[in-house]
Enzyme design. Structure first.
Site, short mmCIF file in Angstrom:
data_model
loop_
_atom_site.label_atom_id
_atom_site.label_comp_id
_atom_site.label_asym_id
_atom_site.label_seq_id
_atom_site.Cartn_x
_atom_site.Cartn_y
_atom_site.Cartn_z
N GLY A 1 -4.01 -14.99 -39.94
CA GLY A 1 -3.91 -16.26 -39.24
C GLY A 1 -3.56 -15.93 -37.79
N GLY A 2 -4.49 -16.26 -36.91
CA GLY A 2 -4.30 -15.92 -35.50
C GLY A 2 -4.12 -17.16 -34.64
N GLY A 3 -3.51 -18.18 -35.22
CA GLY A 3 -3.29 -19.42 -34.47
C GLY A 3 -2.06 -19.32 -33.59
N GLN A 4 -1.33 -20.44 -33.53
CA GLN A 4 -0.16 -20.50 -32.64
C GLN A 4 0.89 -19.46 -33.01
OE1 GLN A 4 -0.85 -22.26 -30.02
NE2 GLN A 4 0.05 -24.28 -30.26
N ASP B 1 -8.36 -13.54 -38.32
CA ASP B 1 -8.60 -14.98 -38.46
C ASP B 1 -10.05 -15.19 -38.88
OD1 ASP B 1 -6.77 -17.57 -37.28
OD2 ASP B 1 -8.89 -17.99 -37.73
N ILE C 1 4.62 -17.35 -44.08
CA ILE C 1 5.16 -18.41 -43.21
C ILE C 1 4.48 -19.76 -43.49
CG2 ILE C 1 5.58 -19.11 -40.81
CD1 ILE C 1 5.57 -16.29 -39.94
N SER C 2 3.24 -19.72 -44.00
CA SER C 2 2.48 -20.97 -44.20
C SER C 2 3.26 -21.97 -45.06
CB SER C 2 1.14 -20.66 -44.89
OG SER C 2 0.49 -19.57 -44.28
N ASN C 3 3.08 -23.24 -44.75
CA ASN C 3 3.76 -24.30 -45.49
C ASN C 3 2.83 -25.01 -46.47
OD1 ASN C 3 6.53 -24.55 -44.70
ND2 ASN C 3 5.81 -25.02 -42.63
N HIS D 1 12.57 -24.87 -48.20
CA HIS D 1 12.28 -25.15 -46.79
C HIS D 1 11.72 -26.56 -46.70
CE1 HIS D 1 11.47 -24.31 -42.67
NE2 HIS D 1 10.16 -24.28 -42.78
N1 APR Z 1 -7.96 -17.17 -43.52
C1 APR Z 1 -7.38 -16.79 -42.37
N2 APR Z 1 -6.99 -17.64 -41.42
C2 APR Z 1 -7.22 -18.94 -41.65
C3 APR Z 1 -7.81 -19.41 -42.81
C4 APR Z 1 -8.21 -18.47 -43.79
N3 APR Z 1 -8.79 -18.82 -44.93
N4 APR Z 1 -7.90 -20.75 -42.72
C5 APR Z 1 -7.36 -21.10 -41.55
N5 APR Z 1 -6.95 -20.00 -40.89
C6 APR Z 1 -6.34 -19.89 -39.57
C7 APR Z 1 -6.86 -20.92 -38.59
O1 APR Z 1 -8.14 -20.55 -38.09
C8 APR Z 1 -5.79 -20.89 -37.52
O2 APR Z 1 -6.12 -19.99 -36.47
O3 APR Z 1 -4.95 -20.13 -39.61
C9 APR Z 1 -4.55 -20.37 -38.26
C10 APR Z 1 -3.41 -21.34 -38.27
O4 APR Z 1 -2.98 -21.50 -36.96
P1 APR Z 1 -2.48 -22.88 -36.36
O5 APR Z 1 -3.40 -23.96 -36.81
O6 APR Z 1 -2.27 -22.70 -34.92
O7 APR Z 1 -1.08 -23.11 -37.13
P2 APR Z 1 0.34 -22.44 -36.81
O8 APR Z 1 1.10 -23.32 -35.90
O9 APR Z 1 0.17 -21.01 -36.45
O10 APR Z 1 1.03 -22.58 -38.26
C11 APR Z 1 0.52 -21.88 -39.37
O11 APR Z 1 2.64 -21.86 -40.51
O12 APR Z 1 4.67 -22.92 -40.09
C12 APR Z 1 3.48 -22.95 -40.82
O13 APR Z 1 3.15 -25.28 -41.23
C13 APR Z 1 2.67 -24.16 -40.52
O14 APR Z 1 1.16 -23.91 -42.37
C14 APR Z 1 1.30 -23.74 -40.95
C15 APR Z 1 1.27 -22.26 -40.63
#
Ligand code: APR
Length: 321
Positions: free
Chosen positions: A10-13, A34, A119-121, A176
């Site tokens: 997961g390369g988001g925020q 990602d 970390i995911s919720n 959590h």
């Molecule tokens: N495999 C890999 N990455 C994925 C997949 C997948 N199957 N599906 C989605 N993603 C990526 C998205 O492309 C996105 O870049 O997961 C990333 C999530 O990043 P953000 O949307 O920016 O979310 P973020 O704020 O990083 O939070 C991620 O952590 O705290 C928890 O509730 C929050 O569940 C959320 C997670």
């Protein structure tokens, strides 16, 4: 000795901040994975291009294929949707369970010896699912929640008492979610009980309790408070910092006592569930659970929180995960 390797799924925020923090602290080489094409490559390139300025030479790589996470020592999973205003963490269950299912399969195949920090919720359910799909030993699957919730609680106490947050020790246990349990009785400023300091400040036990109750409530709602302000997503700096501290404890075999979502096998009267408790984190992941004595009120709040985790996991199982 080869440098350690941390893969971020997961390369988001949160993933982006994690990559930068790990590089700045020179903890390990980083792979950012990602499903979005080019994005992890772009983020890692951006971070690398600051390496001359910040003086790190760990390697950062962005990938869209699980091959890239081979031989990881640690995998940190943030894949999944974040909350939008008005959503609870549990509202993310179906979408994120599907994502976690595929992530766990990828990690199982390509990084079978890694220690995983999730970390995911909704956190407690996602940790459970990840362990179930990978079949990893329980000590190698740890959820990040308590370090952040405790840090939030500590910040509020520090502001209230006008002291450095570095001297505040406060721990949050349980799931959590809304039922998390900030341990008020044990909260202290360099050993001095917080409640006593509040009573002295206000010269009233009643007012001290009122102030503490408000800080406890703010701690429970802290994630939502940030979501409401950001409007487009959830907290990302602080969860990334929390997971970095956990990874550092594991890579350095530090035996730090960090509240973590770990598997309970009878501790706290709970068997077979991942719940937030104080855990010793070292080279083997969760090496030990530390038990703390809870009075009747704390025990009942903890049990309520465990029940919320049990029903969340049951919901997930009913959905076929
Ligand atoms: N495999 C890999 N990455 C994925 C997949 C997948 N199957 N599906 C989605 N993603 C990526 C998205 O492309 C996105 O870049 O997961 C990333 C999530 O990043 P953000 O949307 O920016 O979310 P973020 O704020 O990083 O939070 C991620 O952590 O705290 C928890 O509730 C929050 O569940 C959320 C997670």
């Amino acid at each position: 000795m080869a440098r350690k390797k941390i893969s971020l799924i997961g390369g988001g925020q949160i993933g982006g901040v994690l990559a930068q923090l790990i590089a700045l602290r020179k903890l390990a080489d980083v792979v950012l994975f990602d499903i979005v094409e080019d994005m992890p490559q772009g983020k890692t390139l951006d971070i690398i291009e600051a390496s001359r300025i910040d003086g790190f030479d760990v390697k950062l790589t962005g990938v869209n294929s699980y091959e890239g996470i081979k031989d990881s020592d640690i995998v940190i999973v943030t894949a999944g949707l974040p909350r939008k205003p008005g959503m609870s963490r549990d509202d993310l269950l179906v979408t994120n369970a599907k994502i976690m299912n595929s992530v766990a399969q990828g990690v199982k195949e390509f990084a079978p010896n890694a220690i995983a920090i999730i970390i995911s919720n909704p956190l407690d359910a996602m940790v459970t699912l990840f362990q179930k799909v990978t079949g990893f030993p329980h000590n190698r699957v740890i959820g990040q929640a308590g370090v952040l919730d405790s840090s939030r609680f500590s910040s509020f106490i520090a502001w209230e008492l006008g002291v450095s947050v570095k001297d505040v020790n406060a721990m949050v246990l349980g799931g959590h979610g809304d039922t998390m349990v900030p341990l008020v009785r044990y909260a202290n400023v360099n050993g001095l009980p917080v409640m006593e300091q509040l009573e002295k400040k206000y010269n009233s036990a009643e007012k001290a309790k009122e102030v503490m109750d408000a800080m406890v409530k703010r701690t429970k709602d802290a994630g939502g408070e940030v979501v409401k302000l950001l409007k487009t997503g959830s907290a990302f700096y602080s969860p990334a910092s929390a997971a970095t501290a956990m990874a550092e404890a594991i890579l350095g075999d530090q035996k730090r006592v960090l509240p973590s979502c770990v598997y309970l096998n009878g501790e706290y009267g709970v068997k077979g569930y991942f719940v937030g408790v104080p855990a010793v984190l070292g080279a083997n992941g969760c090496e030990r659970v530390l038990e703390v004595s809870l009075n009747e009120e704390e025990k009942s709040a903890f049990d309520k929180s465990v029940n919320a985790v049990v029903s969340l996991v049951a919901d997930m199982e009913r959905l076929g995960f």
